[in-house]
Design a protein around this motif. Structure first.
Motif, PDB file in Angstrom:
ATOM      1  N   ARG A   1      -1.497  24.533  74.743  1.00  0.00           N
ATOM      2  CA  ARG A   1      -1.394  22.986  75.433  1.00  0.00           C
ATOM      3  C   ARG A   1      -0.241  22.182  74.554  1.00  0.00           C
ATOM      4  N   TRP A   2       0.342  22.534  73.757  1.00  0.00           N
ATOM      5  CA  TRP A   2       1.184  21.952  73.033  1.00  0.00           C
ATOM      6  C   TRP A   2       2.527  21.122  73.677  1.00  0.00           C
ATOM      7  N   LEU A   3       3.086  22.115  74.639  1.00  0.00           N
ATOM      8  CA  LEU A   3       4.028  21.471  75.703  1.00  0.00           C
ATOM      9  C   LEU A   3       3.560  20.518  76.344  1.00  0.00           C
ATOM     10  N   GLN A   4       2.312  20.610  77.118  1.00  0.00           N
ATOM     11  CA  GLN A   4       2.086  19.570  77.980  1.00  0.00           C
ATOM     12  C   GLN A   4       1.836  18.173  76.943  1.00  0.00           C
ATOM     13  N   ARG A   5       1.277  18.384  76.128  1.00  0.00           N
ATOM     14  CA  ARG A   5       1.199  17.192  75.004  1.00  0.00           C
ATOM     15  C   ARG A   5       2.459  16.466  74.950  1.00  0.00           C
ATOM     16  N   TYR A   6       3.465  17.680  74.443  1.00  0.00           N
ATOM     17  CA  TYR A   6       4.655  16.696  74.115  1.00  0.00           C
ATOM     18  C   TYR A   6       5.482  16.431  75.269  1.00  0.00           C
ATOM     19  N   ALA A   7       5.067  16.554  76.404  1.00  0.00           N
ATOM     20  CA  ALA A   7       5.725  16.072  77.638  1.00  0.00           C
ATOM     21  C   ALA A   7       5.347  14.716  78.078  1.00  0.00           C
ATOM     22  N   THR A   8       4.056  14.362  77.412  1.00  0.00           N
ATOM     23  CA  THR A   8       3.492  12.942  77.444  1.00  0.00           C
ATOM     24  C   THR A   8       4.355  12.057  76.757  1.00  0.00           C
ATOM     25  N   GLU A   9       4.939  12.298  75.805  1.00  0.00           N
ATOM     26  CA  GLU A   9       5.808  11.244  74.800  1.00  0.00           C
ATOM     27  C   GLU A   9       7.431  11.465  75.264  1.00  0.00           C
ATOM     28  N   PHE A  10       7.899  12.723  75.523  1.00  0.00           N
ATOM     29  CA  PHE A  10       9.320  12.866  75.644  1.00  0.00           C
ATOM     30  C   PHE A  10       9.659  13.345  76.983  1.00  0.00           C
ATOM     31  N   GLY A  11      11.003  13.003  77.528  1.00  0.00           N
ATOM     32  CA  GLY A  11      11.257  13.378  78.768  1.00  0.00           C
ATOM     33  C   GLY A  11      12.173  14.691  78.652  1.00  0.00           C
ATOM     34  N   THR A  12      12.472  15.304  77.757  1.00  0.00           N
ATOM     35  CA  THR A  12      13.391  16.522  77.712  1.00  0.00           C
ATOM     36  C   THR A  12      12.914  17.380  76.312  1.00  0.00           C
ATOM     37  N   VAL A  13      13.087  18.783  76.496  1.00  0.00           N
ATOM     38  CA  VAL A  13      12.962  19.425  75.134  1.00  0.00           C
ATOM     39  C   VAL A  13      14.072  20.648  75.189  1.00  0.00           C
ATOM     40  N   GLU A  14      14.568  21.055  74.051  1.00  0.00           N
ATOM     41  CA  GLU A  14      15.260  22.107  73.916  1.00  0.00           C
ATOM     42  C   GLU A  14      14.777  23.165  73.569  1.00  0.00           C
ATOM     43  N   LEU A  15      14.808  24.513  74.398  1.00  0.00           N
ATOM     44  CA  LEU A  15      14.234  25.413  74.120  1.00  0.00           C
ATOM     45  C   LEU A  15      15.085  26.427  73.156  1.00  0.00           C
ATOM     46  N   ASN A  16      14.595  26.701  71.982  1.00  0.00           N
ATOM     47  CA  ASN A  16      15.428  27.199  70.954  1.00  0.00           C
ATOM     48  C   ASN A  16      14.921  28.663  70.914  1.00  0.00           C
ATOM     49  N   GLY A  17      13.619  29.065  71.062  1.00  0.00           N
ATOM     50  CA  GLY A  17      13.228  30.515  70.820  1.00  0.00           C
ATOM     51  C   GLY A  17      13.899  31.610  71.659  1.00  0.00           C
ATOM     52  N   SER A  18      14.566  31.043  72.760  1.00  0.00           N
ATOM     53  CA  SER A  18      15.458  31.980  73.768  1.00  0.00           C
ATOM     54  C   SER A  18      16.469  32.564  72.947  1.00  0.00           C
ATOM     55  N   PHE A  19      16.979  31.756  71.747  1.00  0.00           N
ATOM     56  CA  PHE A  19      17.999  32.223  71.110  1.00  0.00           C
ATOM     57  C   PHE A  19      18.010  33.671  70.424  1.00  0.00           C
ATOM     58  N   TYR A  20      16.822  33.764  69.996  1.00  0.00           N
ATOM     59  CA  TYR A  20      16.209  34.967  69.219  1.00  0.00           C
ATOM     60  C   TYR A  20      15.705  35.993  70.319  1.00  0.00           C
TER      61      TYR A  20
ATOM     62  N   PHE B   1      10.851  15.800  83.929  1.00  0.00           N
ATOM     63  CA  PHE B   1      11.211  16.476  82.736  1.00  0.00           C
ATOM     64  C   PHE B   1      12.038  17.556  82.768  1.00  0.00           C
ATOM     65  N   THR B   2      13.133  17.728  81.682  1.00  0.00           N
ATOM     66  CA  THR B   2      13.790  18.562  81.734  1.00  0.00           C
ATOM     67  C   THR B   2      14.132  19.371  80.413  1.00  0.00           C
ATOM     68  N   MET B   3      14.114  20.847  80.719  1.00  0.00           N
ATOM     69  CA  MET B   3      14.099  21.901  79.460  1.00  0.00           C
ATOM     70  C   MET B   3      15.772  22.329  79.352  1.00  0.00           C
ATOM     71  N   SER B   4      16.449  22.157  78.329  1.00  0.00           N
ATOM     72  CA  SER B   4      17.414  22.550  78.162  1.00  0.00           C
ATOM     73  C   SER B   4      17.313  23.855  77.403  1.00  0.00           C
ATOM     74  N   VAL B   5      18.121  25.045  77.595  1.00  0.00           N
ATOM     75  CA  VAL B   5      17.859  26.298  76.915  1.00  0.00           C
ATOM     76  C   VAL B   5      19.241  26.841  76.231  1.00  0.00           C
ATOM     77  N   LYS B   6      18.719  27.101  75.204  1.00  0.00           N
ATOM     78  CA  LYS B   6      19.648  27.937  74.032  1.00  0.00           C
ATOM     79  C   LYS B   6      19.992  29.278  74.547  1.00  0.00           C
ATOM     80  N   ALA B   7      21.033  29.550  74.870  1.00  0.00           N
ATOM     81  CA  ALA B   7      21.576  30.956  75.285  1.00  0.00           C
ATOM     82  C   ALA B   7      21.405  31.914  74.002  1.00  0.00           C
ATOM     83  N   ALA B   8      21.022  33.275  74.525  1.00  0.00           N
ATOM     84  CA  ALA B   8      20.619  34.376  73.649  1.00  0.00           C
ATOM     85  C   ALA B   8      21.735  34.642  72.721  1.00  0.00           C
ATOM     86  N   ARG B   9      21.330  34.926  71.278  1.00  0.00           N
ATOM     87  CA  ARG B   9      22.454  35.335  70.258  1.00  0.00           C
ATOM     88  C   ARG B   9      23.073  36.728  70.599  1.00  0.00           C
ATOM     89  N   GLY B  10      22.555  37.699  71.635  1.00  0.00           N
ATOM     90  CA  GLY B  10      23.172  38.750  72.183  1.00  0.00           C
ATOM     91  C   GLY B  10      24.269  38.332  72.893  1.00  0.00           C
TER      92      GLY B  10
END
Length: 241
Positions: free
Chosen positions: A28-47, A66-75
Motif C-alpha cells: 500500500r506504499w504507492l497508494q499512500r505516496y500518491a496522497t501527497e505527491f502527483g508524480t513518481v519516477e519508476l526506477n526499478g524498471s532500469f534493473y 497522477f503520472t508515473m515516469s518510467v526509467k528505460a531498461a539498462r538492456g
C-alpha cells in the motif's frame, strides 16, 4: 502550465516513519505516496523491466491526474547503448499502453562511458513512438554540445537537467517540458545528502522561470536515503505553493 514534484522510486524501508506509517503494508506504499505527491519516477524498471501486467496494476492503484515516469531498461541504454533498439522499444510501448493516462515521461539514462554519438541518438529518438514523451540523461560530458541539443529539439525530447556529485548542472530546455533529477547535494557521494532551504529556493526560482516560458516541469528527488527525498519534495512543494 503543469508543475509536478516527486521522488525517484517509492519502495524504501527507511521511509517508514517519514512517509509511511509503521505497520503499513508495502503493497500500500504507492497508494499512500500518491496522497501527497502527483508524480513518481519508476526506477526499478532500469534493473528489471516489469511485465505488462505490473504496469496495469500500478495504473489501477493510482488516482486520476497522477503520472508515473518510467526509467528505460539498462538492456537498452547500457548493454545496447541505444543501438538496434526495436525489440526494447516494443517492450517499452507495451508497458506504456498499460499505464494509460497515468503515464508521464520515458527516462533514458545513458551509460557514464557512453560518449557522444549524434547519429545513434537521432536514430533512437526517430524510432521511438511519437506518443511517448522522452527525456534523455547524459552522463558523459562529451554530450554537452549545441548539436546534441538540436537533435533533442528536432525530436521533441527533453534534456535532463540534473544535480549531483560530479554531474554538470546545465539548465537546458529543449522541448515543451523540462525534466529535472536531483541526485543529492553531497559533493562526494552521488544520491547523498539533503538539499538546504537555500538550495530549494534556488530550484523553486528555476521552476518558476520555466513555468513562465510556458513549459511543464517534472522534478524528481533521487537522494532517497533516510527519507531526504521525501522531505525535500515536501519543502519544495511548499515553496511553490
Amino acid at each position: 502550465m503543469t508543475i509536478r514534484i516527486g521522488t525517484s522510486g517509492w519502495s524504501y524501508r527507511d521511509w517508514v516513519g517519514v512517509l509511511y506509517e509503521p505497520g503499513l503494508p508495502a503493497s500500500r506504499w504507492l497508494q499512500r505516496y500518491a496522497t501527497e505527491f502527483g508524480t513518481v519516477e519508476l526506477n526499478g524498471s532500469f534493473y528489471r523491466w516489469p511485465r505488462d501486467g505490473g504496469f496495469a496494476r500500478w495504473r489501477d492503484q493510482l488516482p486520476p491526474g497522477f503520472t508515473m515516469s518510467v526509467k528505460a531498461a539498462r538492456g537498452l541504454t547500457h548493454a545496447r547503448r541505444l543501438k538496434s533498439p526495436q525489440v526494447w522499444i516494443e517492450r517499452l510501448e507495451r508497458g506504456w499502453a498499460e499505464l494509460g493516462d497515468r503515464s508521464g515521461v520515458m527516462l533514458v539514462q545513458l551509460h557514464p562511458a557512453h560518449e557522444r554519438d549524434d547519429a545513434v541518438l537521432d536514430q533512437f529518438l526517430g524510432a521511438m513512438p511519437g506518443h511517448i514523451p522522452v527525456a534523455v540523461e547524459f552522463r558523459h560530458p562529451s554530450w554537452d554540445h549545441p548539436a546534441v541539443y538540436d537533435v533533442l529539439e528536432d525530436h521533441g525530447a527533453a534534456y535532463v537537467v540534473m544535480s549531483g556529485a560530479g554531474l554538470p548542472c546545465i539548465l537546458k530546455a529543449t522541448t515543451t517540458f523540462v525534466y529535472v533529477r536531483l541526485h543529492g547535494p553531497d559533493p562526494d557521494a552521488l544520491y547523498g545528502g539533503s538539499y538546504s532551504p537555500d538550495d530549494l529556493r534556488w530550484w523553486a526560482e528555476r521552476i518558476r522561470e520555466w513555468d513562465a516560458q510556458g513549459r511543464d516541469v517534472l522534478l524528481y528527488f533521487n537522494n532517497d536515503g533516510g527519507g531526504n527525498a521525501v522531505r525535500n519534495a515536501r519543502d519544495l512543494l511548499g515553496m511553490l505553493g
